[in-house]
Design a protein around this motif. Structure first.
Motif, PDB file in Angstrom:
ATOM      1  N   ASN A  71      -3.964 -14.546 121.328  1.00 37.19           N
ATOM      2  CA  ASN A  71      -4.555 -15.416 122.382  1.00 37.19           C
ATOM      3  C   ASN A  71      -5.390 -14.772 123.209  1.00 37.19           C
ATOM      4  OD1 ASN A  71      -2.570 -13.643 123.285  1.00 37.19           O
ATOM      5  ND2 ASN A  71      -1.430 -15.258 124.584  1.00 37.19           N
ATOM      6  N   TRP A  72      -5.587 -13.701 122.956  1.00 43.13           N
ATOM      7  CA  TRP A  72      -6.829 -12.942 123.757  1.00 43.13           C
ATOM      8  C   TRP A  72      -8.253 -13.670 123.707  1.00 43.13           C
ATOM      9  CZ3 TRP A  72      -6.671  -6.904 123.991  1.00 43.13           C
ATOM     10  CH2 TRP A  72      -5.229  -6.469 124.359  1.00 43.13           C
ATOM     11  N   PRO A  73      -8.723 -14.177 122.568  1.00 47.29           N
ATOM     12  CA  PRO A  73     -10.039 -14.947 122.785  1.00 47.29           C
ATOM     13  C   PRO A  73      -9.814 -16.198 123.575  1.00 47.29           C
ATOM     14  CG  PRO A  73      -9.410 -14.239 120.244  1.00 47.29           C
ATOM     15  CD  PRO A  73      -8.129 -13.827 121.192  1.00 47.29           C
ATOM     16  N   MET A  74      -8.696 -16.922 123.449  1.00 48.02           N
ATOM     17  CA  MET A  74      -8.360 -18.087 124.343  1.00 48.02           C
ATOM     18  C   MET A  74      -8.353 -17.574 125.795  1.00 48.02           C
ATOM     19  SD  MET A  74      -8.169 -21.045 125.070  1.00 48.02           S
ATOM     20  CE  MET A  74      -8.119 -21.672 123.188  1.00 48.02           C
ATOM     21  N   LEU A  75      -8.104 -16.711 126.148  1.00 49.34           N
ATOM     22  CA  LEU A  75      -8.173 -16.152 127.641  1.00 49.34           C
ATOM     23  C   LEU A  75      -9.701 -15.961 128.055  1.00 49.34           C
ATOM     24  CD1 LEU A  75      -7.092 -15.069 130.102  1.00 49.34           C
ATOM     25  CD2 LEU A  75      -6.840 -12.818 129.314  1.00 49.34           C
ATOM     26  N   TYR A  76     -10.398 -15.294 127.003  1.00 49.23           N
ATOM     27  CA  TYR A  76     -11.976 -15.365 127.100  1.00 49.23           C
ATOM     28  C   TYR A  76     -12.380 -16.508 127.396  1.00 49.23           C
ATOM     29  CZ  TYR A  76     -16.790 -14.606 126.358  1.00 49.23           C
ATOM     30  OH  TYR A  76     -18.172 -14.879 126.634  1.00 49.23           O
ATOM     31  N   MET A  77     -12.136 -17.758 126.506  1.00 52.12           N
ATOM     32  CA  MET A  77     -12.803 -18.989 126.670  1.00 52.12           C
ATOM     33  C   MET A  77     -12.317 -19.652 127.939  1.00 52.12           C
ATOM     34  SD  MET A  77     -12.903 -20.577 122.789  1.00 52.12           S
ATOM     35  CE  MET A  77     -11.174 -20.333 122.345  1.00 52.12           C
ATOM     36  N   LEU A  78     -11.242 -19.306 128.344  1.00 55.92           N
ATOM     37  CA  LEU A  78     -10.669 -20.121 129.618  1.00 55.92           C
ATOM     38  C   LEU A  78     -11.508 -19.418 130.957  1.00 55.92           C
ATOM     39  CD1 LEU A  78      -6.923 -20.337 129.011  1.00 55.92           C
ATOM     40  CD2 LEU A  78      -8.498 -22.177 128.744  1.00 55.92           C
ATOM     41  N   GLY A  79     -11.886 -18.192 130.803  1.00 50.95           N
ATOM     42  CA  GLY A  79     -12.459 -17.672 131.919  1.00 50.95           C
ATOM     43  C   GLY A  79     -12.317 -16.053 132.280  1.00 50.95           C
ATOM     44  N   GLY A  80     -11.695 -15.647 131.289  1.00 48.77           N
ATOM     45  CA  GLY A  80     -11.307 -13.879 131.240  1.00 48.77           C
ATOM     46  C   GLY A  80     -12.508 -13.051 131.338  1.00 48.77           C
ATOM     47  N   ALA A  81     -12.214 -11.809 131.486  1.00 49.21           N
ATOM     48  CA  ALA A  81     -13.265 -10.925 131.830  1.00 49.21           C
ATOM     49  C   ALA A  81     -14.433 -10.942 130.623  1.00 49.21           C
ATOM     50  CB  ALA A  81     -12.750  -9.475 131.916  1.00 49.21           C
ATOM     51  N   ASP A  82     -15.613 -10.769 131.342  1.00 39.80           N
ATOM     52  CA  ASP A  82     -16.726 -10.709 130.078  1.00 39.80           C
ATOM     53  C   ASP A  82     -16.574  -9.629 129.052  1.00 39.80           C
ATOM     54  OD1 ASP A  82     -18.264 -12.331 131.958  1.00 39.80           O
ATOM     55  OD2 ASP A  82     -19.219 -11.062 132.860  1.00 39.80           O
ATOM     56  N   ASP A  83     -16.040  -8.693 129.256  1.00 34.34           N
ATOM     57  CA  ASP A  83     -15.828  -7.505 128.129  1.00 34.34           C
ATOM     58  C   ASP A  83     -14.781  -8.051 127.301  1.00 34.34           C
ATOM     59  OD1 ASP A  83     -13.987  -6.976 130.120  1.00 34.34           O
ATOM     60  OD2 ASP A  83     -14.372  -4.890 129.804  1.00 34.34           O
ATOM     61  N   LEU A  84     -13.722  -9.094 127.284  1.00 29.09           N
ATOM     62  CA  LEU A  84     -12.759  -9.228 126.880  1.00 29.09           C
ATOM     63  C   LEU A  84     -13.239  -9.784 125.176  1.00 29.09           C
ATOM     64  CD1 LEU A  84      -9.632  -9.708 126.309  1.00 29.09           C
ATOM     65  CD2 LEU A  84      -9.833 -11.831 127.481  1.00 29.09           C
ATOM     66  N   LEU A  85     -14.200 -10.400 125.213  1.00 29.18           N
ATOM     67  CA  LEU A  85     -15.019 -10.921 124.032  1.00 29.18           C
ATOM     68  C   LEU A  85     -15.211  -9.760 122.911  1.00 29.18           C
ATOM     69  CD1 LEU A  85     -15.736 -13.224 122.057  1.00 29.18           C
ATOM     70  CD2 LEU A  85     -18.148 -13.175 123.089  1.00 29.18           C
ATOM     71  N   ASP A  86     -15.659  -8.678 123.633  1.00 25.27           N
ATOM     72  CA  ASP A  86     -16.190  -7.578 122.746  1.00 25.27           C
ATOM     73  C   ASP A  86     -14.822  -6.829 122.373  1.00 25.27           C
ATOM     74  OD1 ASP A  86     -18.617  -7.979 122.657  1.00 25.27           O
ATOM     75  OD2 ASP A  86     -19.046  -6.583 124.176  1.00 25.27           O
ATOM     76  N   ALA A  87     -13.953  -6.839 123.255  1.00 25.41           N
ATOM     77  CA  ALA A  87     -12.556  -6.163 122.935  1.00 25.41           C
ATOM     78  C   ALA A  87     -11.785  -7.004 121.797  1.00 25.41           C
ATOM     79  CB  ALA A  87     -11.704  -6.207 124.286  1.00 25.41           C
ATOM     80  N   CYS A  88     -11.907  -8.289 121.972  1.00 23.81           N
ATOM     81  CA  CYS A  88     -11.373  -9.189 120.757  1.00 23.81           C
ATOM     82  C   CYS A  88     -11.902  -8.761 119.493  1.00 23.81           C
ATOM     83  CB  CYS A  88     -11.413 -10.629 121.113  1.00 23.81           C
ATOM     84  SG  CYS A  88     -10.511 -11.233 122.292  1.00 23.81           S
ATOM     85  N   LYS A  89     -13.182  -8.713 119.222  1.00 22.26           N
ATOM     86  CA  LYS A  89     -14.049  -8.508 118.104  1.00 22.26           C
ATOM     87  C   LYS A  89     -13.411  -7.003 117.574  1.00 22.26           C
ATOM     88  CE  LYS A  89     -17.828 -11.372 119.160  1.00 22.26           C
ATOM     89  NZ  LYS A  89     -19.285 -11.502 119.343  1.00 22.26           N
ATOM     90  N   LYS A  90     -13.597  -6.036 118.543  1.00 22.72           N
ATOM     91  CA  LYS A  90     -13.198  -4.619 118.185  1.00 22.72           C
ATOM     92  C   LYS A  90     -11.689  -4.603 117.652  1.00 22.72           C
ATOM     93  CE  LYS A  90     -11.718  -1.926 121.288  1.00 22.72           C
ATOM     94  NZ  LYS A  90     -11.523  -1.008 122.598  1.00 22.72           N
ATOM     95  N   HIS A  91     -10.681  -5.222 118.273  1.00 21.51           N
ATOM     96  CA  HIS A  91      -9.550  -5.200 117.575  1.00 21.51           C
ATOM     97  C   HIS A  91      -9.280  -5.903 116.328  1.00 21.51           C
ATOM     98  CE1 HIS A  91      -8.041  -3.216 120.901  1.00 21.51           C
ATOM     99  NE2 HIS A  91      -8.088  -3.930 122.129  1.00 21.51           N
ATOM    100  N   TRP A  92     -10.316  -7.174 116.263  1.00 25.91           N
ATOM    101  CA  TRP A  92     -10.121  -7.957 114.918  1.00 25.91           C
ATOM    102  C   TRP A  92     -10.778  -6.891 113.706  1.00 25.91           C
ATOM    103  CZ3 TRP A  92     -12.912  -9.357 110.785  1.00 25.91           C
ATOM    104  CH2 TRP A  92     -12.641 -10.305 109.885  1.00 25.91           C
ATOM    105  N   ASN A  93     -11.628  -6.327 113.941  1.00 29.86           N
ATOM    106  CA  ASN A  93     -12.462  -5.308 113.129  1.00 29.86           C
ATOM    107  C   ASN A  93     -11.588  -4.217 112.913  1.00 29.86           C
ATOM    108  OD1 ASN A  93     -14.909  -6.644 112.402  1.00 29.86           O
ATOM    109  ND2 ASN A  93     -15.830  -6.195 114.714  1.00 29.86           N
ATOM    110  N   GLY A  94     -11.116  -3.560 113.923  1.00 30.39           N
ATOM    111  CA  GLY A  94     -10.311  -2.322 113.882  1.00 30.39           C
ATOM    112  C   GLY A  94      -8.762  -2.753 112.862  1.00 30.39           C
ATOM    113  N   ILE A  95      -8.348  -4.161 112.992  1.00 26.70           N
ATOM    114  CA  ILE A  95      -6.997  -4.135 112.356  1.00 26.70           C
ATOM    115  C   ILE A  95      -7.411  -4.615 110.956  1.00 26.70           C
ATOM    116  CG2 ILE A  95      -5.360  -5.967 112.034  1.00 26.70           C
ATOM    117  CD1 ILE A  95      -4.727  -4.207 114.400  1.00 26.70           C
ATOM    118  N   THR A  96      -8.629  -5.203 110.686  1.00 26.47           N
ATOM    119  CA  THR A  96      -9.073  -5.574 109.283  1.00 26.47           C
ATOM    120  C   THR A  96      -9.388  -4.273 108.419  1.00 26.47           C
ATOM    121  OG1 THR A  96     -10.040  -7.522 110.296  1.00 26.47           O
ATOM    122  CG2 THR A  96     -10.741  -6.699 108.078  1.00 26.47           C
TER     123      THR A  96
END
Length: 652
Positions: free
Chosen positions: A70-95
């Motif tokens: 649900n981290w990307p959803m938090l970003y879409m609702l109005g979370g921190a600007d750098d949360l989107l990059d964090a989501c991508k980093k974690h998706w890539n790292g987990i992958t």
């Protein structure tokens, strides 16, 4: 998003900011602190999780993505600007982490069931919706979806039979059989599976769980499971339609829509032939019951084992939502209505008792003291001896059906469930489980005007759940796991269910692979990104098939905020017109006065005829929007934010 849009400027002062608005902004602030703590504590610098154990068998990939679902959803609702990059980093790292462990092929699941694939893909779907302009994720979305088209060389799909060829599929193609450990022997020592009972009921000499203590019986059960539960199509494969719909939202290509519609229609046809209720298994030749002596029940993650309605009901809703999304036709929801109506016919009454149903522990925590009441209990499972495993109905299922269709009969079903459920829908129970859902009942009561303090109570509850998660993190003695791969999802401090309900006017997405839909979505007009601007709080106060009521509040006393209100998660709905409130006179009054005079307001109508509306919020103002909407007016897509020019109109 078009270059021109209608705008409206707020003028009514927010003299006493509502409690819900203050709590909502506090929750955003707290969440933007806590995800960073979780990241620092449990993640490697490349985004992967700190795990030094060994992964075996086929199960486990979903558990690495789920802590971030649900981290990307938090970003879409109005979370921190750098949360989107964090989501991508974690998706890539987990992958990368799972690829190294052999669980993925070309960044996608090698081959597992869609009950779990649906869970693991929630994070991916969220990133796609949050940033459709990222071409790397766009190409992944298309490549992953192509695995489940009839033209794919990996062979997951048999287009002529309109089936997915196995319960376990992925980038490696059909992966027949079950997990190796189970195939070698499904014995009584698997105590975590005991609450779900026997996977197959028709093996001679195996009548109870204790019969599996015999190694010969355990081996016989494993061999039969490998043969009969490891081949052919199953109902939970309908969750793959979200993968197809996600690709279609990028491209609008017929090949995605056509297969999605054809595949869901195939299951509708099978349901009609079975008397209305969706069957859970189809053999390799396309025949229902082929591997189960003609029975329409008995497939893996189906009606008999292990979860019944919890899994089949969920994918029926997901498939109907996706088919309706790509066609604009709500008739697809018959696929999801029939199972609910059938189990409601078989309902009994009584309390929830530990050990008496397969998900009793979940309901004891969700309902708290209400679990002891005289509750409506519906059977979740169907076996050779009839319907069994009675539990309270998951409100999310009838709620989503009504939310999507707007059909009065779907609302009547929901009202009947409330009347007969046996507990108070206005109670806000303090819990947060892995699905980050379950508070649909008090939210629906709020929308009906019967639970007016729900927003503040629910946001307070959400803040309490974040605090508890962080207390568990602080008490955790180790940042590295060697065994329990479910550990991180139980500590994820991000909570979005209540924010989704209150700001977008929708329940949380179905956890086993649903796309998050909504009645409204927001864009920060000045920062050119999704979500509410800083200091702005939003509340959907009411909705029906033709109306959405929204309150917007700017809590800043110094900064103007501009927010674009979008109709529908994928800009699929249209705003015909909006009625807004405006200040007439009386505020702020003369500067020699010690208190503001009473001020008066009125309303005015603004024609919009678009799927976006720009709202300008001067410091310390609020605006009520009563939007008249048309569902499915536009072709859905993954929207991106473009700079725009305000539409000039002397009436505004």
């Amino acid at each position: 998003m078009g270059k021109h849009m209608v705008s409206v400027t707020a003028s009514v002062p927010a003299c006493e900011p509502p409690a819900w608005a203050v709590l909502q902004r506090q929750l955003f602030s707290v969440l933007d602190e806590t995800w960073r703590v979780f990241e620092d504590r449990y993640c490697h610098p490349d985004g992967g999780l700190r795990f030094d154990g060994e992964l075996k068998g086929r199960d486990g990939a979903d558990d690495f993505y789920e802590p971030f679902f649900n981290w990307p959803m938090l970003y879409m609702l109005g979370g921190a600007d750098d949360l989107l990059d964090a989501c991508k980093k974690h998706w890539n790292g987990i992958t990368r982490q799972l690829s190294d462990a052999g669980f993925l092929v070309d960044e996608y699941e090698r081959g597992y069931d869609w009950f779990h694939q649906g869970e693991s893909l929630l994070m991916f779907y969220g990133i796609c919706a949050a940033d459709p302009s990222d071409d790397t994720f766009r190409q992944r979305a298309l490549r992953f979806a192509d695995l489940y088209l009839p033209t794919s060389p990996v062979g997951n799909v048999d287009g002529s039979q309109r089936i997915i060829r196995a319960p376990h599929t992925g980038a490696g193609g059909p992966r027949r059989g079950v997990d190796d450990e189970w195939a070698q022997g499904f014995g009584a020592g698997l105590t975590n599976m005991k609450p779900y009972g026997l996977p197959l009921e028709d093996l001679p000499g195996i009548d109870t769980w204790d019969d599996l203590a015999d190694p010969v019986n355990a081996r016989r059960m494993g061999e039969a499971m490998n043969r009969r539960l490891g081949d052919g199509d199953v109902a939970v494969n309908l969750a793959s339609t979200s993968l197809i719909a996600n690709a279609w939202l990028y491209t609008g290509e017929d090949r995605y829509r056509d297969w999605l519609v054809d595949y869901v229609q195939a299951w509708r046809d099978r349901a009609a032939a079975a008397g209305g209720v969706i069957p859970d298994n189809v053999g390799p030749s396309g025949e229902v019951g082929e591997l189960h002596d003609g029975r329409w029940y008995g497939g893996p993650y189906g009606w008999t084992w292990p979860h019944g309605l919890h899994s089949v009901g969920a994918v029926a809703v997901v498939a109907a939502m996706n088919a309706a999304l790509v066609t604009g036709d709500n008739a697809w929801f018959d696929l999801a209505r029939a199972p609910l109506d059938r189990v409601l016919e078989e309902a009994t009454r009584g309390p929830v008792r530990d050990g008496e149903s397969s998900m009793a522990s979940t309901w004891l925590q969700r309902l708290g003291p209400d679990a002891d009441a005289d509750l409506q209990l519906v059977p979740y499972r169907k076996g050779m001896h009839g319907w069994f495993d009675h539990q309270p109905l998951q409100i999310a299922f009838p709620a989503w059906i009504w939310w999507c269709s707007g059909d009065p009969q779907d609302r009547q079903r929901l009202d009947r469930v409330e009347r007969e459920c046996g507990y108070d829908w206005t109670t806000v129970h303090a819990f947060r489980d892995k699905e980050e859902a379950g508070h649909e009942a008090p939210w629906l009561a709020y929308l009906d005007g019967r639970n007016l303090d729900y927003p503040a109570r629910a946001l307070g509850m959400a803040l309490g759940q974040v605090a508890r998660r962080m207390a568990l993190v602080h008490e955790d003695a180790s940042s590295v796991r060697t065994d329990d791969i479910h550990w991180w999802q139980r500590l994820n401090p991000v909570v979005t269910e209540i924010l989704v309900q209150l700001t977008t006017g929708a329940p949380a997405a179905p956890y086993n692979g649903g796309l998050q839909q909504s009645r409204v979505r927001y864009w920060d007009a000045d920062r050119g990104r999704p979500g509410l601007p800083a200091d702005v709080a939003a509340l959907v106060e009411g909705l029906d098939e033709t109306r959405v009521g929204v309150q917007l509040v700017n809590l800043s006393t110094t900064q103007e905020r501009r927010v674009v209100v979008q109709a529908g998660a994928f800009a699929e709905d249209g705003i015909d017109h909006v009625v807004v409130d405006q200040l007439d006179d009386g505020y702020p009054g003369p500067n020699r006065a010690y208190r503001a005079d009473e001020f008066t307001t009125s309303t005015r109508r603004i024609d919009v005829r678009d799927n976006h509306l720009l709202v300008i919020l001067p410091p310390g103002t609020r605006l009520g929007l009563d939007m008249r909407v048309r569902r499915h007016q536009f072709t859905p897509s993954h929207p991106t934010f473009d700079r725009y020019q305000e539409k000039q109109n002397d009436d505004r």
